[in-house]
Design a protein around this motif. Structure first.
Motif, PDB file in Angstrom:
ATOM      1  N   SER A 113      58.056  43.622  34.150  1.00  0.00           N
ATOM      2  CA  SER A 113      58.985  43.861  32.995  1.00  0.00           C
ATOM      3  C   SER A 113      59.510  42.217  32.819  1.00  0.00           C
ATOM      4  O   SER A 113      59.129  41.263  33.774  1.00  0.00           O
ATOM      5  CB  SER A 113      60.016  44.628  33.111  1.00  0.00           C
ATOM      6  N   LEU A 114      59.972  41.901  31.747  1.00  0.00           N
ATOM      7  CA  LEU A 114      60.189  40.606  31.596  1.00  0.00           C
ATOM      8  C   LEU A 114      61.332  40.094  32.724  1.00  0.00           C
ATOM      9  O   LEU A 114      62.040  40.590  32.911  1.00  0.00           O
ATOM     10  CB  LEU A 114      60.823  40.470  30.009  1.00  0.00           C
ATOM     11  N   PRO A 115      60.877  38.830  33.029  1.00  0.00           N
ATOM     12  CA  PRO A 115      62.009  38.440  34.015  1.00  0.00           C
ATOM     13  C   PRO A 115      63.374  38.011  33.175  1.00  0.00           C
ATOM     14  O   PRO A 115      64.350  38.039  34.064  1.00  0.00           O
ATOM     15  CB  PRO A 115      61.386  36.750  34.476  1.00  0.00           C
ATOM     16  N   ILE A 116      63.307  37.662  31.950  1.00  0.00           N
ATOM     17  CA  ILE A 116      64.625  37.463  31.211  1.00  0.00           C
ATOM     18  C   ILE A 116      64.379  37.833  30.023  1.00  0.00           C
ATOM     19  O   ILE A 116      63.152  37.880  29.403  1.00  0.00           O
ATOM     20  CB  ILE A 116      65.178  36.273  31.364  1.00  0.00           C
ATOM     21  N   ALA A 117      65.261  38.652  28.963  1.00  0.00           N
ATOM     22  CA  ALA A 117      65.214  38.917  27.790  1.00  0.00           C
ATOM     23  C   ALA A 117      64.990  37.589  26.790  1.00  0.00           C
ATOM     24  O   ALA A 117      65.321  36.525  26.951  1.00  0.00           O
ATOM     25  CB  ALA A 117      66.173  39.771  27.305  1.00  0.00           C
ATOM     26  N   TYR A 118      64.102  37.681  25.863  1.00  0.00           N
ATOM     27  CA  TYR A 118      63.735  36.667  24.802  1.00  0.00           C
ATOM     28  C   TYR A 118      63.775  37.259  23.514  1.00  0.00           C
ATOM     29  O   TYR A 118      62.942  37.950  23.108  1.00  0.00           O
ATOM     30  CB  TYR A 118      62.417  35.981  25.193  1.00  0.00           C
ATOM     31  N   GLN A 119      64.299  36.467  22.758  1.00  0.00           N
ATOM     32  CA  GLN A 119      64.428  36.835  21.223  1.00  0.00           C
ATOM     33  C   GLN A 119      64.982  35.696  20.601  1.00  0.00           C
ATOM     34  O   GLN A 119      65.926  35.053  20.824  1.00  0.00           O
ATOM     35  CB  GLN A 119      65.104  38.261  21.069  1.00  0.00           C
ATOM     36  N   ASN A 120      64.231  35.098  19.452  1.00  0.00           N
ATOM     37  CA  ASN A 120      64.845  34.161  18.557  1.00  0.00           C
ATOM     38  C   ASN A 120      64.085  34.427  17.147  1.00  0.00           C
ATOM     39  O   ASN A 120      63.448  35.591  17.013  1.00  0.00           O
ATOM     40  CB  ASN A 120      64.579  32.709  19.040  1.00  0.00           C
ATOM     41  N   ALA A 121      64.136  33.564  16.305  1.00  0.00           N
ATOM     42  CA  ALA A 121      63.823  33.838  14.744  1.00  0.00           C
ATOM     43  C   ALA A 121      62.216  33.853  14.657  1.00  0.00           C
ATOM     44  O   ALA A 121      61.775  34.206  13.807  1.00  0.00           O
ATOM     45  CB  ALA A 121      64.147  32.629  13.998  1.00  0.00           C
ATOM     46  N   PHE A 122      61.398  33.407  15.829  1.00  0.00           N
ATOM     47  CA  PHE A 122      60.124  33.377  15.751  1.00  0.00           C
ATOM     48  C   PHE A 122      59.312  34.236  16.666  1.00  0.00           C
ATOM     49  O   PHE A 122      58.238  34.682  16.221  1.00  0.00           O
ATOM     50  CB  PHE A 122      59.806  31.959  16.225  1.00  0.00           C
TER      51      PHE A 122
END
Length: 318
Positions: free
Chosen positions: A9-18
């Protein structure tokens, strides 16, 4: 065929506009067949690339391996081994040909792995930290592939690694001398060597680590003990440097009632119950801490009882 499955699973959550990555567990399957090949997983759904019309971001993993079912040995690259053949994550927005590749340590060619795609390139100020996320994923998957292989019953796992860090003085102690492909012993400072003699560094023979099953049988390599005792101590020091501990007991302590002594050496050994001469260039020789009594007796075999990890020698006497 050797089949393994790993989860990540992801080591950390990631989300931005792209870019947005799914915060959920994924599973990937690998199928290893006899010989040297590149194992590839199916594509998994990693998230969405908003900057590419909101297309799904697909990723697949690949790595080179060697599987020898007759010897029950598999060889893979370690997570810190810098090679273009190490674990790689290839990402692509669905329905496009804009591939990017993230390798476990950055090995390979940046111009090929992070291509100048017009839309999908995650090493830009628009996706800060995303490369680190992908690198963490690749390292996790590689670690879990090695763990899954080591959990396979009756399978010996060789992992390519770099030699332990050593000072120039220590490095010089591991110089070896060969004449016409035959091991002559350790290099002696100040000695004049003839045109048929070659001096090699430890980097040319150090393959990495090997993990044996508990109770795995192994035996001496015949023809590797003509080096002086200091060479034996040097090999055991190399083992100690690699695993950050100095051995205090024979790996095969009192196996089958054998009377082990307290003096240890780094023994050249092979899998199986019979001591044997090993062909030049072989990748089947290991270094394990064994007592002098075992090292001097080619008529008995040993077992991995106290230490399951050893040093794997690459291109033995090559």
């Amino acid at each position: 065929m050797l089949d393994i499955q790993v989860r990540f699973s992801l080591p950390i959550a990631y989300q931005n506009a792209f870019v947005s990555l799914h915060d959920r567990e994924h599973k990937v399957d690998f199928h290893l067949k006899e010989g040297t090949h590149v194992a590839q997983s199916e594509y998994v759904d990693l998230g969405v690339v908003d900057r590419v019309e909101g297309r799904r971001l697909l990723g697949k993993f690949s790595f080179e391996y060697t599987y020898e079912p007759d010897r029950h040995v598999v060889t893979v690259n370690g997570t810190d081994f810098d090679s273009a053949r190490s674990m790689c994550l290839t990402t692509v927005p669905e329905g496009t040909s804009e591939f990017c590749r993230q390798r476990v340590t950055g090995g390979g060619f940046v111009a090929d792995d992070l291509t100048s795609n017009p839309r999908w390139n995650y090493v830009t100020p628009l996706t800060p930290g995303l490369r680190d996320v992908f690198k963490g994923i690749v390292r996790t998957v590689n670690d879990r592939v090695i763990e899954a292989l080591q959990e396979q019953p009756h399978l010996i796992v060789q992992v390519r690694k770099h030699p332990p860090e050593m000072s120039a003085e220590e490095h010089q102690k591991f110089l070896t001398v060969y004449r016409d492909g035959q091991f002559q012993g350790l290099h002696q400072a100040g000695r004049q060597y003839g045109p048929g003699e070659q001096v090699f560094t430890v980097d040319s023979v150090f393959g990495g680590e090997v993990t044996l099953n508990y109770g795995e049988a192994f035996a001496n390599v015949i023809g590797s003990t003509n080096d002086p005792k200091i060479a034996g101590l040097t090999w055991i020091q190399l083992w100690a440097n690699q695993f950050n501990t100095y051995p205090v007991i024979c790996t095969s302590y009192q196996s089958n009632g054998f009377g082990c002594g307290n003096s240890l050496v780094g023994g050249h050994v092979i899998a199986g119950q019979h001591a044997s001469v090993v062909a030049q260039g072989s990748n089947s020789v290991w270094i394990f801490p064994i007592c002098v009594q075992h090292n001097n007796n080619d008529n008995v075999y040993m077992q991995a009882l106290k230490y399951l990890k050893g040093i794997w020698l690459h291109n033995y006497m090559g």
